[in-house]
Scaffold this motif. Sequence first.
Motif, short mmCIF file in Angstrom:
data_model
loop_
_atom_site.label_atom_id
_atom_site.label_comp_id
_atom_site.label_asym_id
_atom_site.label_seq_id
_atom_site.Cartn_x
_atom_site.Cartn_y
_atom_site.Cartn_z
N GLU A 131 0.77 -0.88 -0.35
CA GLU A 131 0.21 -0.48 -0.04
C GLU A 131 1.00 1.48 -0.30
OE1 GLU A 131 -3.90 1.20 0.89
OE2 GLU A 131 -3.48 0.06 -0.12
N PHE A 132 2.49 1.31 0.94
CA PHE A 132 3.00 2.31 0.62
C PHE A 132 4.38 2.77 0.32
CE2 PHE A 132 -0.50 2.24 4.33
CZ PHE A 132 -0.84 3.83 4.36
N GLY A 133 4.77 1.39 -0.15
CA GLY A 133 5.78 0.98 -0.30
C GLY A 133 6.02 1.27 -2.11
N TRP A 135 7.68 -1.23 -3.73
CA TRP A 135 8.18 -2.57 -4.23
C TRP A 135 8.72 -3.37 -5.19
CZ3 TRP A 135 11.29 -3.96 -0.10
CH2 TRP A 135 11.06 -3.84 0.86
N ASN A 136 7.37 -2.55 -6.21
CA ASN A 136 6.94 -3.41 -7.59
C ASN A 136 8.69 -2.42 -8.30
OD1 ASN A 136 6.57 -0.67 -7.10
ND2 ASN A 136 4.20 -1.18 -8.49
N ALA A 137 8.64 -1.87 -8.35
CA ALA A 137 10.19 -1.28 -8.04
C ALA A 137 11.44 -1.07 -7.86
CB ALA A 137 10.30 0.32 -8.18
N VAL A 138 11.35 -1.61 -6.80
CA VAL A 138 12.68 -2.48 -5.99
C VAL A 138 12.39 -3.54 -6.39
CG1 VAL A 138 13.45 -3.18 -3.90
CG2 VAL A 138 12.59 -0.98 -3.40
N CYS A 139 11.25 -4.46 -6.85
CA CYS A 139 12.16 -5.50 -7.33
C CYS A 139 12.42 -5.67 -8.97
CB CYS A 139 10.92 -6.72 -7.29
SG CYS A 139 10.07 -7.27 -5.88
N GLU A 140 12.79 -4.73 -9.53
CA GLU A 140 13.14 -4.79 -10.73
C GLU A 140 14.57 -5.11 -11.26
OE1 GLU A 140 13.22 -2.21 -14.56
OE2 GLU A 140 11.91 -1.55 -13.31
N PRO A 141 15.38 -4.12 -9.84
CA PRO A 141 17.81 -5.03 -10.22
C PRO A 141 17.66 -5.40 -9.61
CG PRO A 141 16.13 -2.95 -8.18
CD PRO A 141 15.21 -2.98 -9.64
N PRO A 215 14.95 -2.94 5.07
CA PRO A 215 14.33 -2.16 5.56
C PRO A 215 13.32 -0.97 4.30
CG PRO A 215 16.68 -1.11 4.90
CD PRO A 215 16.15 -2.83 4.42
N VAL A 216 12.51 -0.32 4.78
CA VAL A 216 11.18 0.46 4.11
C VAL A 216 11.38 0.86 2.87
CG1 VAL A 216 9.66 0.92 5.49
CG2 VAL A 216 11.17 2.40 5.61
N SER A 217 10.92 1.03 2.06
CA SER A 217 10.96 1.45 0.45
C SER A 217 11.08 3.07 0.14
CB SER A 217 10.91 0.49 -0.81
OG SER A 217 9.17 1.01 -0.17
N THR A 218 9.88 3.36 1.07
CA THR A 218 9.45 5.12 1.00
C THR A 218 9.24 5.49 2.43
OG1 THR A 218 6.92 4.50 0.85
CG2 THR A 218 8.36 4.55 -1.29
N ARG A 219 9.09 7.06 2.22
CA ARG A 219 9.21 7.79 3.88
C ARG A 219 7.53 7.30 4.10
NH1 ARG A 219 7.05 12.29 4.60
NH2 ARG A 219 7.60 13.69 6.48
N GLY A 262 12.66 11.14 -15.11
CA GLY A 262 13.26 12.52 -14.72
C GLY A 262 13.81 12.65 -12.34
N LEU A 263 13.92 13.80 -12.02
CA LEU A 263 14.75 14.00 -10.83
C LEU A 263 13.85 13.35 -9.87
CD1 LEU A 263 16.24 17.43 -11.18
CD2 LEU A 263 17.05 15.04 -11.79
N ARG A 264 12.68 13.71 -9.58
CA ARG A 264 11.82 12.68 -8.76
C ARG A 264 12.39 11.44 -8.52
NH1 ARG A 264 6.12 14.46 -6.82
NH2 ARG A 264 5.26 13.44 -4.72
N GLY A 265 12.21 10.65 -9.95
CA GLY A 265 11.66 9.29 -9.65
C GLY A 265 13.49 8.72 -9.79
N MET A 266 14.05 9.39 -10.24
CA MET A 266 15.60 9.44 -9.68
C MET A 266 16.22 9.21 -7.84
SD MET A 266 17.24 10.77 -12.67
CE MET A 266 19.38 10.30 -12.19
N ALA A 267 15.53 10.03 -7.81
CA ALA A 267 15.98 10.16 -6.50
C ALA A 267 15.17 9.10 -5.41
CB ALA A 267 15.64 11.92 -5.94
N LYS A 268 13.53 8.89 -5.80
CA LYS A 268 13.18 8.37 -5.12
C LYS A 268 13.97 6.14 -5.10
CE LYS A 268 8.34 9.36 -4.74
NZ LYS A 268 6.64 8.99 -5.58
N GLN A 269 14.49 6.86 -6.88
CA GLN A 269 15.48 4.97 -7.03
C GLN A 269 16.52 4.44 -6.15
OE1 GLN A 269 13.95 2.19 -8.35
NE2 GLN A 269 12.84 2.88 -9.88
#
Length: 314
Positions: A131-133, A135-141, A215-219, A262-269
């Motif tokens: 719901e809050f993370g 993780w779909n993006a974390v799984c890719e790499p 660790p959690v993936s997002t703020r 974009g920069l925001r997406g790169m920052a989140k990654q």
Amino acid sequence: MKAYYWESHHGNFGDDLNLWLWDALLPGFRDVHPEVLLVGVGTVLNPVLLPVGQKKLVIGSGYGYGTPPDVTDAAEWDVRAVRGPLTAAKLGISTDKAITDPAVMIADMPEFQNLPKIHKKTFIPHWESAEFGMWNAVCEPVGLTYLDPRGEAKSVIRHIAQSELIIAESMHGAILADAFRVPWVAVSSSRSINNFKWNDWAKSVGTTYEPRYVPVSTRAEAVAKRSRFWGINFDRQEPARPAAQDTHGGEVMTHTPPSQSGLRGMAKQFLAAPSVLALWQASRAEPRLSPVEVLEERKEKFRTMLEGIRRDYF
């Protein structure tokens, strides 16, 4: 007879499987004893959740939150089985009734037999992480297939059965993997997770719960879990908003989303890098499986228990 289950706004396959599991295990149960509530899969043995004054037939439920109910009144309670020995101890009942989680019986259902392996390694988070993370993006790499626990229950279960390895933060992700004899690795993104229910099930099938910390993936996830994110402690003083991601629309979510730009997406990654590393390490850890002889003995005891219910209620 009506089956009770915890219905969440977000959906959770481990709870939602109550919608059809009992039709397979106890065909015709809906047509008998309308005054009885069947309490099945879930951590629902809590007097706040279950109605007072109604007969409750407990088949494999677990305790885990709040105050355990007083089940001594035979007019209100018929406890045939609970998830594991820890629940039995909390309720003050015989450990003979600590069979296992009913979800293990799904592996014997014809529609889930002989499914081909099409997923190498799959990660299934807890619903709150989904719901809050991100993780779909974390799984890719990491090279993992992401499986959303909020998807349609049968689709999620089929995906688990068709995987070669499961990385599970979702307890029922591990329970179903174990039932289908798919090796699994437990992980947790919160150090304050309720270990009771995991240990309850694990002890019932002769295995152990030793989760690897990720660790959690997002703020937003840190806020929701009162956790830490990049050294900062968060609490619930501000509401956590779900991370932006594709909606699952009642279907299982297994695809990899488009890359963020974009920069925001790169920052989140970048900020999710510790999650990526820890999940990568977990995917290469030694997996677990309960002893097959213990699992089969538990399932046979469950079948015998169901036969007793048929004699008494049908």
